[in-house]
Scaffold this motif. Sequence first.
Motif, mmCIF file in Angstrom:
data_model
loop_
_atom_site.group_PDB
_atom_site.id
_atom_site.type_symbol
_atom_site.label_atom_id
_atom_site.label_comp_id
_atom_site.label_asym_id
_atom_site.label_seq_id
_atom_site.Cartn_x
_atom_site.Cartn_y
_atom_site.Cartn_z
ATOM 1 N N ILE A 1 44.474 24.427 29.799
ATOM 2 C CA ILE A 1 43.320 25.319 29.748
ATOM 3 C C ILE A 1 42.071 24.461 29.555
ATOM 4 N N ASP A 2 41.046 24.727 30.333
ATOM 5 C CA ASP A 2 39.821 23.930 30.306
ATOM 6 C C ASP A 2 38.872 24.508 29.256
ATOM 7 N N PHE A 3 38.631 23.731 28.186
ATOM 8 C CA PHE A 3 37.738 24.178 27.130
ATOM 9 C C PHE A 3 36.303 24.365 27.643
ATOM 10 N N ILE B 1 43.050 32.678 27.308
ATOM 11 C CA ILE B 1 44.351 32.483 27.938
ATOM 12 C C ILE B 1 44.127 32.118 29.398
ATOM 13 N N ALA B 2 44.958 31.222 29.911
ATOM 14 C CA ALA B 2 44.823 30.771 31.297
ATOM 15 C C ALA B 2 46.200 30.706 31.941
ATOM 16 N N ASN B 3 46.234 30.862 33.252
ATOM 17 C CA ASN B 3 47.456 30.615 34.002
ATOM 18 C C ASN B 3 47.732 29.114 34.032
ATOM 19 N N GLY B 4 49.003 28.738 33.965
ATOM 20 C CA GLY B 4 49.367 27.346 34.138
ATOM 21 C C GLY B 4 49.538 26.584 32.842
ATOM 22 N N PRO C 1 35.040 28.250 31.405
ATOM 23 C CA PRO C 1 35.636 29.578 31.261
ATOM 24 C C PRO C 1 35.933 30.257 32.590
ATOM 25 N N LEU C 2 35.347 29.767 33.680
ATOM 26 C CA LEU C 2 35.635 30.349 34.985
ATOM 27 C C LEU C 2 37.111 30.252 35.329
ATOM 28 N N GLY C 3 37.790 29.263 34.764
ATOM 29 C CA GLY C 3 39.214 29.085 35.031
ATOM 30 C C GLY C 3 40.124 29.867 34.102
ATOM 31 N N HIS C 4 39.541 30.597 33.156
ATOM 32 C CA HIS C 4 40.359 31.355 32.220
ATOM 33 C C HIS C 4 40.796 32.686 32.836
ATOM 34 N N LEU C 5 41.982 33.097 32.484
ATOM 35 C CA LEU C 5 42.422 34.436 32.847
ATOM 36 C C LEU C 5 41.597 35.461 32.071
ATOM 37 N N LEU D 1 51.174 41.242 30.842
ATOM 38 C CA LEU D 1 51.206 40.064 31.711
ATOM 39 C C LEU D 1 52.608 39.869 32.274
ATOM 40 N N PRO D 2 52.730 39.643 33.573
ATOM 41 C CA PRO D 2 54.060 39.465 34.177
ATOM 42 C C PRO D 2 54.631 38.081 33.888
ATOM 43 N N SER D 3 55.847 37.856 34.354
ATOM 44 C CA SER D 3 56.498 36.566 34.166
ATOM 45 C C SER D 3 55.626 35.464 34.758
ATOM 46 N N GLY D 4 55.659 34.290 34.109
ATOM 47 C CA GLY D 4 54.850 33.165 34.550
ATOM 48 C C GLY D 4 54.604 32.205 33.414
ATOM 49 N N ASN D 5 53.794 31.197 33.692
ATOM 50 C CA ASN D 5 53.472 30.157 32.724
ATOM 51 C C ASN D 5 52.012 30.299 32.299
ATOM 52 N N TYR D 6 51.762 30.282 30.981
ATOM 53 C CA TYR D 6 50.427 30.540 30.441
ATOM 54 C C TYR D 6 50.101 29.552 29.326
ATOM 55 N N THR D 7 48.792 29.327 29.114
ATOM 56 C CA THR D 7 48.321 28.521 27.994
ATOM 57 C C THR D 7 47.340 29.351 27.175
#
Length: 208
Positions: free
Chosen positions: A110-112, A104-107, A115-119, A157-163
Amino acid sequence: MPVSRILAILAAFALPLGSAQALTWDETVNGDLSGDGNAPTLIGSLDAGNNLFSGTMGSLGGTGPLDADVWNFTIAAGYYLTGINLVDYSAQSGSPSNESFMAIANGSTIDFNNPLGHLSNTLWGYGQDGFGNTYVDLLALLDAGPMFAGFGFDGPLPSGNYTFWIQEGSDQINYGIEFVTSPVPVPEPGSLLLLGVAGMWVLRRRRR
């Protein structure tokens, strides 16, 4: 009527229309979920309650292109993502797999490959989460991660946009996953009174 009961009724009327009807995405009805991390299927805002996603991922026998499923969703203001529950999981081969993966990632993407960019991210293992059982707590597995680098998070997880991205490496998997959204609790009147008193005390100290 107690004040807390009145607040609860008012909060219920304040919910957007249709929020009681949870969303369902069934690949056999709504179409195949995207397999592209840069262009996930846009789900929009999840409804309050249990939002079910069901489909197929992976590849029969692990040969040919692997079918990833990726979707983007929003948790509205005033809500938390309080659960990601595995409610159905079956392998075409009949044997449970140890190679399923989720991240899962913010925004909105998601970059396959990074993984450094993953939540958070983690492998699903038969011994770890007991495939075949219903309501396996996938959110807790992600909360305990990330397994392969990433930011990490703690609790709902709080309100926001996720992938969200799921992938299977060696089999074809039928799955059902529930995303549970719950309203942020309304403080009890006693808590509000304490906050008010504390605020007045701070103001008085600042004036001295």
